[in-house]
Write a protein that holds these residues in place. Sequence first.
Motif, PDB file in Angstrom:
ATOM      1  N   LEU A  85      80.123  17.366  37.414  1.00 17.13           N
ATOM      2  CA  LEU A  85      79.784  19.332  37.263  1.00 17.13           C
ATOM      3  C   LEU A  85      78.450  19.436  37.938  1.00 17.13           C
ATOM      4  CD1 LEU A  85      81.723  19.260  34.366  1.00 17.13           C
ATOM      5  CD2 LEU A  85      82.371  19.271  36.365  1.00 17.13           C
ATOM      6  N   TYR A  86      77.510  18.068  38.172  1.00 17.81           N
ATOM      7  CA  TYR A  86      75.896  18.195  38.565  1.00 17.81           C
ATOM      8  C   TYR A  86      75.463  20.205  39.495  1.00 17.81           C
ATOM      9  CZ  TYR A  86      71.568  17.205  39.763  1.00 17.81           C
ATOM     10  OH  TYR A  86      70.087  16.474  39.937  1.00 17.81           O
ATOM     11  N   ARG A  87      76.503  19.969  40.255  1.00 17.36           N
ATOM     12  CA  ARG A  87      76.000  20.876  41.028  1.00 17.36           C
ATOM     13  C   ARG A  87      76.337  22.452  40.324  1.00 17.36           C
ATOM     14  NH1 ARG A  87      73.586  19.572  45.327  1.00 17.36           N
ATOM     15  NH2 ARG A  87      73.569  17.932  45.402  1.00 17.36           N
ATOM     16  N   VAL A  88      77.144  22.409  38.947  1.00 12.18           N
ATOM     17  CA  VAL A  88      78.041  23.712  38.597  1.00 12.18           C
ATOM     18  C   VAL A  88      77.413  24.079  37.755  1.00 12.18           C
ATOM     19  CG1 VAL A  88      79.379  24.552  36.780  1.00 12.18           C
ATOM     20  CG2 VAL A  88      80.093  22.770  38.210  1.00 12.18           C
ATOM     21  N   GLN A  89      77.097  25.861  38.012  1.00 13.75           N
ATOM     22  CA  GLN A  89      76.345  26.958  37.826  1.00 13.75           C
ATOM     23  C   GLN A  89      76.246  27.465  36.772  1.00 13.75           C
ATOM     24  OE1 GLN A  89      73.327  27.001  39.004  1.00 13.75           O
ATOM     25  NE2 GLN A  89      73.418  26.333  41.343  1.00 13.75           N
ATOM     26  N   SER A  90      78.211  27.395  36.191  1.00 14.38           N
ATOM     27  CA  SER A  90      78.820  27.979  35.176  1.00 14.38           C
ATOM     28  C   SER A  90      80.050  28.216  34.971  1.00 14.38           C
ATOM     29  CB  SER A  90      79.375  29.697  35.319  1.00 14.38           C
ATOM     30  OG  SER A  90      79.606  30.150  36.487  1.00 14.38           O
ATOM     31  N   VAL A  91      80.462  27.255  33.744  1.00  9.57           N
ATOM     32  CA  VAL A  91      81.558  27.619  32.996  1.00  9.57           C
ATOM     33  C   VAL A  91      82.763  27.924  34.092  1.00  9.57           C
ATOM     34  CG1 VAL A  91      83.287  28.269  30.554  1.00  9.57           C
ATOM     35  CG2 VAL A  91      80.600  27.276  30.918  1.00  9.57           C
ATOM     36  N   LYS A  92      82.681  29.479  34.069  1.00 10.61           N
ATOM     37  CA  LYS A  92      83.850  29.971  35.140  1.00 10.61           C
ATOM     38  C   LYS A  92      84.057  29.388  36.235  1.00 10.61           C
ATOM     39  CE  LYS A  92      82.811  34.816  34.805  1.00 10.61           C
ATOM     40  NZ  LYS A  92      82.280  36.124  35.360  1.00 10.61           N
ATOM     41  N   GLU A  93      82.881  28.197  37.171  1.00  9.70           N
ATOM     42  CA  GLU A  93      83.244  27.810  37.729  1.00  9.70           C
ATOM     43  C   GLU A  93      84.583  26.490  37.521  1.00  9.70           C
ATOM     44  OE1 GLU A  93      80.084  25.876  40.340  1.00  9.70           O
ATOM     45  OE2 GLU A  93      79.120  27.191  39.244  1.00  9.70           O
ATOM     46  N   VAL A  94      84.478  26.066  36.264  1.00  6.53           N
ATOM     47  CA  VAL A  94      85.392  24.875  35.795  1.00  6.53           C
ATOM     48  C   VAL A  94      86.469  25.816  35.151  1.00  6.53           C
ATOM     49  CG1 VAL A  94      84.879  23.174  34.088  1.00  6.53           C
ATOM     50  CG2 VAL A  94      83.466  23.850  35.059  1.00  6.53           C
TER      51      VAL A  94
END
Length: 149
Positions: free
Chosen positions: A83-92
Amino acid sequence: MIVRLSKSPEDTRDTAAWLIEKIDARGLMALSGPLGAGKTEFARGVAHALGIRKPVTSPTFTLHKTYPYTWEGQRRIFNHLDLYRVQSVKEVRAIGFKELIADPEHLILVEWPEKIRGLLPYFTINIRLSYDKNPKERKIKISSRRSIR
Ligand SMILES: Nc1ncnc2c1ncn2[C@@H]1O[C@H](COP(=O)(O)OP(=O)(O)OP(=O)(O)O)[C@@H](O)[C@H]1O
Ligand SMILES: [Mg+2]
């Protein structure tokens, strides 16, 4: 809390293999620690212990990689998330994370879990890797509400 001192990448992979037996290859492992601490190396140890022969690479640009394996005659999936590049919980959420963790037969490993602390299940296995004195040494701390015998 279980604390192990790893003296080499192989030691880190061995600790992962040891843990996989303890947790019967199911559940969510949240792997935290700084860049280069050995999270992906740990994931390689997990894959090896599961009999996965496909090389495990850092899924930094893919977020989610799946590797099928067979455990005690059952077909299962090892899910490796970075999840290094994840910006928001929404993406996950968008990759179906809730559905993934709802299946108790799944094995999930998450690098950079601090990005989604609120989504992690109650029985998460927390693994913290940190640098130690020697450049090849890492401290591995394992803790969970789930019993690890
Ligand atoms: N004791 C050790 N355990 C694990 N890795 C080690 C150890 N000693 C040296 N290393 C080296 O440290 C590096 C760890 O890289 P790795 O990609 O596993 O880190 P990471 O925590 O996944 O980093 P990132 O945050 O970039 O995803 C590897 O090059 C590995 O060979
Ligand atoms: Mg990594």
